[in-house]
Design a protein around this motif. Structure first.
Motif, PDB file in Angstrom:
ATOM      1  N   ASN A  69     -24.723  31.271 -32.304  1.00 19.49           N
ATOM      2  CA  ASN A  69     -25.249  32.421 -31.552  1.00 19.49           C
ATOM      3  C   ASN A  69     -24.175  33.219 -30.811  1.00 19.49           C
ATOM      4  N   VAL A  70     -22.918  32.841 -30.931  1.00 28.57           N
ATOM      5  CA  VAL A  70     -21.833  33.517 -30.214  1.00 28.57           C
ATOM      6  C   VAL A  70     -21.070  34.418 -31.179  1.00 28.57           C
ATOM      7  N   PRO A  71     -21.018  35.746 -30.928  1.00 27.24           N
ATOM      8  CA  PRO A  71     -20.298  36.656 -31.828  1.00 27.24           C
ATOM      9  C   PRO A  71     -18.819  36.769 -31.458  1.00 27.24           C
ATOM     10  N   SER A  72     -18.012  37.027 -32.462  1.00 29.29           N
ATOM     11  CA  SER A  72     -16.596  37.328 -32.232  1.00 29.29           C
ATOM     12  C   SER A  72     -16.446  38.804 -31.882  1.00 29.29           C
ATOM     13  N   ALA A  73     -15.238  39.202 -31.546  1.00 31.20           N
ATOM     14  CA  ALA A  73     -14.933  40.629 -31.441  1.00 31.20           C
ATOM     15  C   ALA A  73     -15.008  41.244 -32.837  1.00 31.20           C
ATOM     16  N   GLY A  74     -15.272  42.540 -32.898  1.00 28.46           N
ATOM     17  CA  GLY A  74     -15.356  43.216 -34.192  1.00 28.46           C
ATOM     18  C   GLY A  74     -13.992  43.570 -34.746  1.00 28.46           C
ATOM     19  N   GLN A  75     -13.894  43.557 -36.071  1.00 26.29           N
ATOM     20  CA  GLN A  75     -12.670  43.960 -36.775  1.00 26.29           C
ATOM     21  C   GLN A  75     -13.044  45.006 -37.816  1.00 26.29           C
ATOM     22  N   ILE A  76     -12.357  46.149 -37.774  1.00 25.84           N
ATOM     23  CA  ILE A  76     -12.688  47.222 -38.715  1.00 25.84           C
ATOM     24  C   ILE A  76     -11.798  47.145 -39.942  1.00 25.84           C
ATOM     25  N   ILE A  77     -12.403  47.338 -41.111  1.00 25.40           N
ATOM     26  CA  ILE A  77     -11.693  47.434 -42.379  1.00 25.40           C
ATOM     27  C   ILE A  77     -11.825  48.870 -42.870  1.00 25.40           C
ATOM     28  N   HIS A  78     -10.701  49.543 -43.058  1.00 32.76           N
ATOM     29  CA  HIS A  78     -10.691  50.923 -43.529  1.00 32.76           C
ATOM     30  C   HIS A  78     -10.624  50.931 -45.056  1.00 32.76           C
ATOM     31  N   VAL A  79     -11.482  51.732 -45.666  1.00 37.20           N
ATOM     32  CA  VAL A  79     -11.567  51.796 -47.125  1.00 37.20           C
ATOM     33  C   VAL A  79     -11.025  53.139 -47.605  1.00 37.20           C
ATOM     34  N   LYS A  80     -10.042  53.067 -48.519  1.00 34.94           N
ATOM     35  CA  LYS A  80      -9.442  54.278 -49.082  1.00 34.94           C
ATOM     36  C   LYS A  80     -10.142  54.619 -50.400  1.00 34.94           C
ATOM     37  N   PRO A  81     -10.386  55.897 -50.657  1.00 36.87           N
ATOM     38  CA  PRO A  81     -11.023  56.271 -51.929  1.00 36.87           C
ATOM     39  C   PRO A  81     -10.102  56.001 -53.105  1.00 36.87           C
ATOM     40  N   PHE A  82     -10.730  55.759 -54.262  1.00 36.86           N
ATOM     41  CA  PHE A  82      -9.964  55.569 -55.486  1.00 36.86           C
ATOM     42  C   PHE A  82      -9.667  56.928 -56.096  1.00 36.86           C
ATOM     43  N   VAL A  83      -8.396  57.248 -56.216  1.00 33.27           N
ATOM     44  CA  VAL A  83      -7.999  58.569 -56.726  1.00 33.27           C
ATOM     45  C   VAL A  83      -7.125  58.372 -57.948  1.00 33.27           C
ATOM     46  N   ARG A  84      -7.483  59.040 -59.047  1.00 27.65           N
ATOM     47  CA  ARG A  84      -6.670  58.998 -60.274  1.00 27.65           C
ATOM     48  C   ARG A  84      -6.361  60.427 -60.668  1.00 27.65           C
ATOM     49  N   LEU A  85      -5.086  60.740 -60.758  1.00 33.08           N
ATOM     50  CA  LEU A  85      -4.673  62.091 -61.121  1.00 33.08           C
ATOM     51  C   LEU A  85      -4.478  62.183 -62.632  1.00 33.08           C
ATOM     52  N   LYS A  86      -5.017  63.247 -63.201  1.00 29.23           N
ATOM     53  CA  LYS A  86      -4.858  63.483 -64.644  1.00 29.23           C
ATOM     54  C   LYS A  86      -3.973  64.701 -64.854  1.00 29.23           C
ATOM     55  N   GLN A  87      -3.087  64.596 -65.861  1.00 33.83           N
ATOM     56  CA  GLN A  87      -2.256  65.745 -66.188  1.00 33.83           C
ATOM     57  C   GLN A  87      -2.977  66.641 -67.192  1.00 33.83           C
TER      58      GLN A  87
END
Length: 200
Positions: free
Chosen positions: A182-200
């Protein structure tokens, strides 16, 4: 369900010998009032039962919480996740008071292996509980996705030698926390980067 002993020396003895798992403590609301002192560990739950012949209600002295109106024979419970001294009184019999003394001896820690990752990838969350060397203690992993105000359980794991570990897959920027007894920890944020693929 354990019966509460309110003699100071016995209460201290119970706190020292309390089991590792979160527990319930029963407190009787009698015509003469509440138990004067309830000593528990953070994460424990106090269950008040109305043993009076009239309706009763419990109100924190600082108005941070209160029970519903309890008819004779009804019960109400509150989990105390944080340590501290919590004073309360009766709403109808305002001269009757009680105190819950909470020892902050339970701690769960969380640490992600990375803070940033690409979308669709998994990240390992790991941490420890304050009961060193414990095995098989259940730890729940809760997530609060971007734009949400509430945490929801997304995974469960168990400890090995007091250490826990689990893989999760964030959808967007997500705050994670671990909950143990019943005891929570402090929160930790995970940042998510978008998947980007460049086409020529």
């Amino acid at each position: 369900m354990k019966k509460l002993l309110v003699l100071p020396l016995l209460a201290l003895g119970l706190a020292a010998a309390a089991p590792a798992s979160a527990d319930d403590f029963t407190a009787s609301i009698s015509p003469s009032g509440f138990p004067p002192l309830i000593s528990i560990l953070n994460g424990d739950r106090v269950v008040w039962k109305n043993d009076d012949a009239v309706n009763r209600q419990i109100v924190a002295d600082d108005n941070s919480w209160k029970s519903p109106v309890l008819r004779p024979g009804e019960s109400w419970a509150r989990i105390f996740r944080q340590g501290g001294v919590f004073k309360y009184h009766g709403a109808f019999k305002t001269d009757q008071h009680g105190t819950v003394e909470v020892s902050a001896s339970r701690v769960v820690l969380i640490r992600p292996t990375v803070k940033w990752l690409q979308i669709f990838r998994s990240v390992r969350l790991q941490g420890t509980v304050s009961r060193q060397g414990s095995n098989g203690e259940e730890v729940s992993i809760e997530a609060r996705p971007f734009g949400s105000s509430t945490f929801e359980q997304v995974a469960r794991t168990t400890t090995k030698n007091g250490v826990w570990s689990v893989l999760v897959k964030p959808r967007r920027n997500t705050v994670y926390r671990a909950v143990w007894q019943n005891v929570p920890s402090a929160g930790q944020i995970i940042h998510v980067k978008p998947f980007v693929r460049l086409k020529q």
